[in-house]
Motif scaffolding. Structure first.
Motif, PDB file in Angstrom:
ATOM      1  N   MET A  45       0.904  -1.176  -0.104  1.00  0.00           N
ATOM      2  CA  MET A  45       0.073   0.075   0.142  1.00  0.00           C
ATOM      3  C   MET A  45       0.975   1.297   0.152  1.00  0.00           C
ATOM      4  SD  MET A  45      -3.232   0.996   2.786  1.00  0.00           S
ATOM      5  CE  MET A  45      -2.803   2.229   3.506  1.00  0.00           C
ATOM      6  N   SER A  46       0.718   2.098  -0.933  1.00  0.00           N
ATOM      7  CA  SER A  46       1.560   3.555  -1.011  1.00  0.00           C
ATOM      8  C   SER A  46       1.016   4.372   0.072  1.00  0.00           C
ATOM      9  CB  SER A  46       1.377   3.934  -2.525  1.00  0.00           C
ATOM     10  OG  SER A  46       0.003   4.300  -2.637  1.00  0.00           O
ATOM     11  N   ALA A  47       1.999   5.006   0.750  1.00  0.00           N
ATOM     12  CA  ALA A  47       1.467   6.136   1.598  1.00  0.00           C
ATOM     13  C   ALA A  47       1.054   7.156   0.929  1.00  0.00           C
ATOM     14  CB  ALA A  47       2.490   6.186   2.583  1.00  0.00           C
ATOM     15  N   ARG A  48       0.084   7.405   0.243  1.00  0.00           N
ATOM     16  CA  ARG A  48      -0.321   8.542  -0.451  1.00  0.00           C
ATOM     17  C   ARG A  48      -1.773   9.016  -0.340  1.00  0.00           C
ATOM     18  NH1 ARG A  48       1.239   9.832  -6.939  1.00  0.00           N
ATOM     19  NH2 ARG A  48       2.901  10.486  -5.962  1.00  0.00           N
ATOM     20  N   CYS A  49      -2.090  10.274  -0.322  1.00  0.00           N
ATOM     21  CA  CYS A  49      -3.338  10.713  -0.140  1.00  0.00           C
ATOM     22  C   CYS A  49      -4.043  11.006  -1.358  1.00  0.00           C
ATOM     23  CB  CYS A  49      -3.399  11.993   0.753  1.00  0.00           C
ATOM     24  SG  CYS A  49      -4.897  12.823   0.865  1.00  0.00           S
ATOM     25  N   ASP A  50      -5.197  10.465  -1.472  1.00  0.00           N
ATOM     26  CA  ASP A  50      -5.980  10.507  -2.918  1.00  0.00           C
ATOM     27  C   ASP A  50      -6.278  11.860  -2.963  1.00  0.00           C
ATOM     28  OD1 ASP A  50      -5.544   7.700  -3.398  1.00  0.00           O
ATOM     29  OD2 ASP A  50      -7.250   7.288  -2.459  1.00  0.00           O
ATOM     30  N   ILE A  51      -6.469  12.787  -1.849  1.00  0.00           N
ATOM     31  CA  ILE A  51      -6.897  14.154  -2.322  1.00  0.00           C
ATOM     32  C   ILE A  51      -6.040  15.256  -2.608  1.00  0.00           C
ATOM     33  CG2 ILE A  51      -8.566  16.056  -1.061  1.00  0.00           C
ATOM     34  CD1 ILE A  51      -9.764  13.513  -1.710  1.00  0.00           C
ATOM     35  N   CYS A  52      -4.933  15.247  -1.574  1.00  0.00           N
ATOM     36  CA  CYS A  52      -3.963  16.166  -1.791  1.00  0.00           C
ATOM     37  C   CYS A  52      -2.513  15.588  -2.278  1.00  0.00           C
ATOM     38  CB  CYS A  52      -3.602  16.980  -0.613  1.00  0.00           C
ATOM     39  SG  CYS A  52      -2.806  15.904   0.873  1.00  0.00           S
ATOM     40  N   SER A  53      -2.459  14.353  -2.529  1.00  0.00           N
ATOM     41  CA  SER A  53      -1.378  13.684  -3.044  1.00  0.00           C
ATOM     42  C   SER A  53      -0.030  13.566  -2.332  1.00  0.00           C
ATOM     43  CB  SER A  53      -1.020  14.345  -4.562  1.00  0.00           C
ATOM     44  OG  SER A  53      -2.121  13.973  -5.426  1.00  0.00           O
ATOM     45  N   LYS A  54      -0.406  13.939  -0.847  1.00  0.00           N
ATOM     46  CA  LYS A  54       0.818  13.836   0.123  1.00  0.00           C
ATOM     47  C   LYS A  54       1.442  12.552   0.116  1.00  0.00           C
ATOM     48  CE  LYS A  54       0.312  16.410   3.848  1.00  0.00           C
ATOM     49  NZ  LYS A  54      -0.144  16.657   5.156  1.00  0.00           N
ATOM     50  N   GLU A  55       2.837  12.677   0.000  1.00  0.00           N
ATOM     51  CA  GLU A  55       3.382  11.039   0.142  1.00  0.00           C
ATOM     52  C   GLU A  55       4.511  11.254   0.951  1.00  0.00           C
ATOM     53  OE1 GLU A  55       4.487   9.854  -3.876  1.00  0.00           O
ATOM     54  OE2 GLU A  55       5.656  11.999  -4.342  1.00  0.00           O
ATOM     55  N   GLN A  56       5.121  10.167   1.020  1.00  0.00           N
ATOM     56  CA  GLN A  56       6.392  10.090   2.033  1.00  0.00           C
ATOM     57  C   GLN A  56       7.545  10.995   1.396  1.00  0.00           C
ATOM     58  OE1 GLN A  56       7.915   6.065   2.262  1.00  0.00           O
ATOM     59  NE2 GLN A  56       9.135   6.160   0.498  1.00  0.00           N
ATOM     60  N   GLN A  57       8.368  11.663   2.477  1.00  0.00           N
ATOM     61  CA  GLN A  57       9.422  12.260   2.321  1.00  0.00           C
ATOM     62  C   GLN A  57      10.425  11.768   2.904  1.00  0.00           C
ATOM     63  OE1 GLN A  57       8.573  16.203   3.839  1.00  0.00           O
ATOM     64  NE2 GLN A  57       7.629  16.845   1.869  1.00  0.00           N
ATOM     65  N   THR A  58      11.959  12.018   2.335  1.00  0.00           N
ATOM     66  CA  THR A  58      13.073  11.366   2.807  1.00  0.00           C
ATOM     67  C   THR A  58      14.083  12.355   3.087  1.00  0.00           C
ATOM     68  OG1 THR A  58      14.327  11.263   0.631  1.00  0.00           O
ATOM     69  CG2 THR A  58      12.811   9.275   1.338  1.00  0.00           C
ATOM     70  N   GLY A  59      15.094  12.125   4.011  1.00  0.00           N
ATOM     71  CA  GLY A  59      15.905  12.870   4.711  1.00  0.00           C
ATOM     72  C   GLY A  59      16.919  12.308   5.479  1.00  0.00           C
ATOM     73  N   ASN A  60      17.605  13.047   6.228  1.00  0.00           N
ATOM     74  CA  ASN A  60      18.737  12.620   7.136  1.00  0.00           C
ATOM     75  C   ASN A  60      18.518  12.559   8.650  1.00  0.00           C
ATOM     76  OD1 ASN A  60      20.526  11.993   5.244  1.00  0.00           O
ATOM     77  ND2 ASN A  60      21.346  14.214   5.057  1.00  0.00           N
TER      78      ASN A  60
END
Length: 63
Positions: A1-16
């Motif tokens: 399951m992808s972690a993406r909102c169907d309304i605003c298309s917010k998804e996972q972010q990467t960083g340190n």
């Protein structure tokens, strides 16, 4: 399951992740996604929505 909102298309972010000794390792921030029944074009449908969209009223939930 992808972690993406169907309304605003917010998804996972990467960083340190930065430790006290300044060692950097990769990490991931995932949005708070909930599976909810919502009214889409007048018909109830199950969609994945972030809690920010639910709280702000961008989604009309089907009861």
């Amino acid at each position: 399951m992808s972690a993406r909102c169907d309304i605003c298309s917010k998804e996972q972010q990467t960083g340190n992740q930065v430790s006290h000794s300044n060692i950097k390792t990769k990490r991931v921030w995932k949005p708070n996604i909930k599976r909810t029944k919502a009214l889409i074009n007048g018909t109830p449908k199950t969609i994945k929505v972030c809690t920010r969209c639910l709280r702000s009223g961008k989604v009309q939930r089907a009861i």
